[in-house]
Write a protein that holds these residues in place. Structure first.
Motif, short mmCIF file in Angstrom:
data_model
loop_
_atom_site.label_atom_id
_atom_site.label_comp_id
_atom_site.label_asym_id
_atom_site.label_seq_id
_atom_site.Cartn_x
_atom_site.Cartn_y
_atom_site.Cartn_z
N ILE A 50 43.41 114.68 49.52
CA ILE A 50 44.19 113.44 49.45
C ILE A 50 43.72 112.46 50.51
CG2 ILE A 50 46.52 112.49 49.81
CD1 ILE A 50 47.50 115.23 48.58
N ALA A 51 43.45 112.94 51.72
CA ALA A 51 42.99 112.07 52.80
C ALA A 51 41.63 111.45 52.47
CB ALA A 51 42.93 112.84 54.11
N ILE A 52 40.71 112.23 51.95
CA ILE A 52 39.39 111.69 51.59
C ILE A 52 39.53 110.60 50.53
CG2 ILE A 52 37.21 112.24 50.42
CD1 ILE A 52 37.40 115.02 51.90
N ASN A 53 40.30 110.91 49.47
CA ASN A 53 40.51 109.89 48.43
C ASN A 53 41.16 108.65 49.02
OD1 ASN A 53 39.40 111.50 46.49
ND2 ASN A 53 41.31 112.00 45.49
N GLY A 54 42.19 108.84 49.84
CA GLY A 54 42.90 107.72 50.44
C GLY A 54 42.01 106.87 51.32
N LEU A 55 41.14 107.51 52.08
CA LEU A 55 40.23 106.76 52.95
C LEU A 55 39.27 105.89 52.13
CD1 LEU A 55 39.50 109.53 55.60
CD2 LEU A 55 40.77 107.40 55.98
N PHE A 56 38.70 106.46 51.09
CA PHE A 56 37.77 105.69 50.26
C PHE A 56 38.48 104.60 49.45
CE2 PHE A 56 34.76 109.07 51.17
CZ PHE A 56 33.59 108.36 51.33
N GLU A 57 39.74 104.84 49.10
CA GLU A 57 40.50 103.84 48.36
C GLU A 57 41.14 102.81 49.29
OE1 GLU A 57 43.31 106.14 46.12
OE2 GLU A 57 41.77 106.95 44.79
N ARG A 58 40.89 102.96 50.60
CA ARG A 58 41.43 102.06 51.62
C ARG A 58 42.95 102.07 51.65
NH1 ARG A 58 36.46 102.33 51.21
NH2 ARG A 58 35.01 100.81 52.02
N LYS A 59 43.52 103.25 51.42
CA LYS A 59 44.98 103.41 51.47
C LYS A 59 45.40 103.66 52.92
CE LYS A 59 45.68 103.18 47.03
NZ LYS A 59 46.37 102.06 46.43
N SER A 60 46.65 103.41 53.19
CA SER A 60 47.18 103.60 54.54
C SER A 60 47.42 105.09 54.81
CB SER A 60 48.49 102.84 54.70
OG SER A 60 49.50 103.45 53.90
N TRP A 61 47.55 105.41 56.09
CA TRP A 61 47.90 106.78 56.46
C TRP A 61 49.30 107.13 55.97
CZ3 TRP A 61 44.84 110.60 57.44
CH2 TRP A 61 43.55 110.34 57.90
N LYS A 62 50.15 106.13 55.89
CA LYS A 62 51.49 106.36 55.37
C LYS A 62 51.41 106.87 53.93
CE LYS A 62 55.79 103.94 55.72
NZ LYS A 62 56.45 102.63 55.85
N TYR A 63 50.61 106.22 53.12
CA TYR A 63 50.37 106.63 51.73
C TYR A 63 49.84 108.06 51.68
CZ TYR A 63 47.96 106.73 47.18
OH TYR A 63 47.51 107.08 45.93
N ILE A 64 48.83 108.33 52.52
CA ILE A 64 48.20 109.66 52.56
C ILE A 64 49.23 110.72 52.95
CG2 ILE A 64 46.52 111.07 53.81
CD1 ILE A 64 44.74 108.48 53.89
N PHE A 65 50.02 110.45 53.98
CA PHE A 65 51.00 111.44 54.45
C PHE A 65 52.14 111.65 53.46
CE2 PHE A 65 49.45 110.57 58.96
CZ PHE A 65 48.71 111.74 59.00
N ILE A 66 52.52 110.62 52.73
CA ILE A 66 53.56 110.79 51.71
C ILE A 66 53.08 111.78 50.64
CG2 ILE A 66 54.78 109.66 49.79
CD1 ILE A 66 55.03 107.18 51.65
N HIS A 67 51.87 111.55 50.13
CA HIS A 67 51.34 112.44 49.09
C HIS A 67 51.01 113.83 49.64
CE1 HIS A 67 51.31 109.70 45.80
NE2 HIS A 67 50.49 108.84 46.39
N ALA A 68 50.40 113.87 50.81
CA ALA A 68 50.05 115.17 51.40
C ALA A 68 51.31 115.98 51.71
CB ALA A 68 49.22 114.97 52.66
N GLY A 69 52.34 115.32 52.19
CA GLY A 69 53.60 116.01 52.47
C GLY A 69 54.20 116.60 51.21
N TYR A 70 54.13 115.82 50.12
CA TYR A 70 54.63 116.33 48.84
C TYR A 70 53.90 117.61 48.45
CZ TYR A 70 54.73 116.97 43.82
OH TYR A 70 54.80 117.53 42.58
N TRP A 71 52.57 117.59 48.53
CA TRP A 71 51.80 118.78 48.12
C TRP A 71 51.97 119.93 49.10
CZ3 TRP A 71 50.77 119.96 43.54
CH2 TRP A 71 50.57 118.96 42.59
N LEU A 72 52.16 119.64 50.36
CA LEU A 72 52.42 120.69 51.34
C LEU A 72 53.71 121.43 50.99
CD1 LEU A 72 50.90 121.52 53.96
CD2 LEU A 72 52.59 120.22 55.19
N VAL A 73 54.75 120.69 50.72
CA VAL A 73 56.04 121.29 50.35
C VAL A 73 55.93 122.01 49.00
CG1 VAL A 73 58.43 120.76 49.68
CG2 VAL A 73 57.44 119.70 51.71
N THR A 74 55.32 121.35 48.03
CA THR A 74 55.23 121.92 46.68
C THR A 74 54.40 123.19 46.66
OG1 THR A 74 55.49 119.72 45.71
CG2 THR A 74 54.57 121.43 44.30
N LEU A 75 53.26 123.19 47.32
CA LEU A 75 52.42 124.40 47.33
C LEU A 75 53.08 125.53 48.11
CD1 LEU A 75 48.91 122.75 47.67
CD2 LEU A 75 49.78 124.05 45.70
#
Length: 162
Positions: free
Chosen positions: A126-151
């Motif tokens: 998620i972080a790699i995709n977010g960095l290349f898509e020029r997304k914020s760390w907030k965006y990255i952490f929201i999605h990564a947090g979701y997958w951390l909890v879900t997995l």
């Protein structure tokens, strides 16, 4: 070692349940919409049957691979060629499974491996995709947090639900 199909289907369903809560406007939904530039109206235009249906199917894929990461006995099964070769296995395999067939098969152990999958696999993707898509760390952490909890939940269900 047989597969618990009910646990597999319930674990896959957890992606939708956690997503419903995680992306709710009162949790992270409003922040997520702001970071993506989407509005409630734009989101409502989506084909929900297609989105939720494909999400569930893709979640089944994730659960199947998460099984091999959380259930250690899967490795032993792989060494004999998989479940189809169980009748051809040497007596040492049967003895091993009799001794260790349920070792580390707990909700807690599955949660640990699920969490590790989220932290060391999902988050970097998620972080790699977010960095290349020029997304914020907030965006990255929201999605990564979701997958951390879900997995973590998926790992817990499929490892602990014998």
């Amino acid at each position: 070692m047989e597969m618990n199909w009910i646990a597999i289907f319930v674990a896959a369903l957890s992606t939708l349940v956690v997503g419903f809560a995680w992306y709710h406007p009162k949790v992270f939904g409003t922040a997520w919409m702001k970071e993506t530039g989407l509005t409630q109206e734009e989101l409502a235009k989506g084909n929900m049957l297609k989105i939720f249906g494909l999400t569930y199917i893709f979640s089944l894929f994730i659960v199947m691979i998460e099984m091999s990461l959380t259930i250690h006995q899967t490795g032993a099964m792989g060494m004999i060629g998989g479940p189809m070769k169980i009748n051809e296995a040497l007596p040492s395999f049967t003895a091993f499974m009799a001794d260790y067939g349920t070792a580390f098969r707990t909700f807690k152990h599955g949660a640990l491996h699920g969490f590790m999958s989220g932290l060391f696999f999902a988050f970097p993707i998620i972080a790699i995709n977010g960095l290349f898509e020029r997304k914020s760390w907030k965006y990255i952490f929201i999605h990564a947090g979701y997958w951390l909890v879900t997995l973590t939940i998926i790992g817990s269900i499929i490892c602990g639900w014998l």
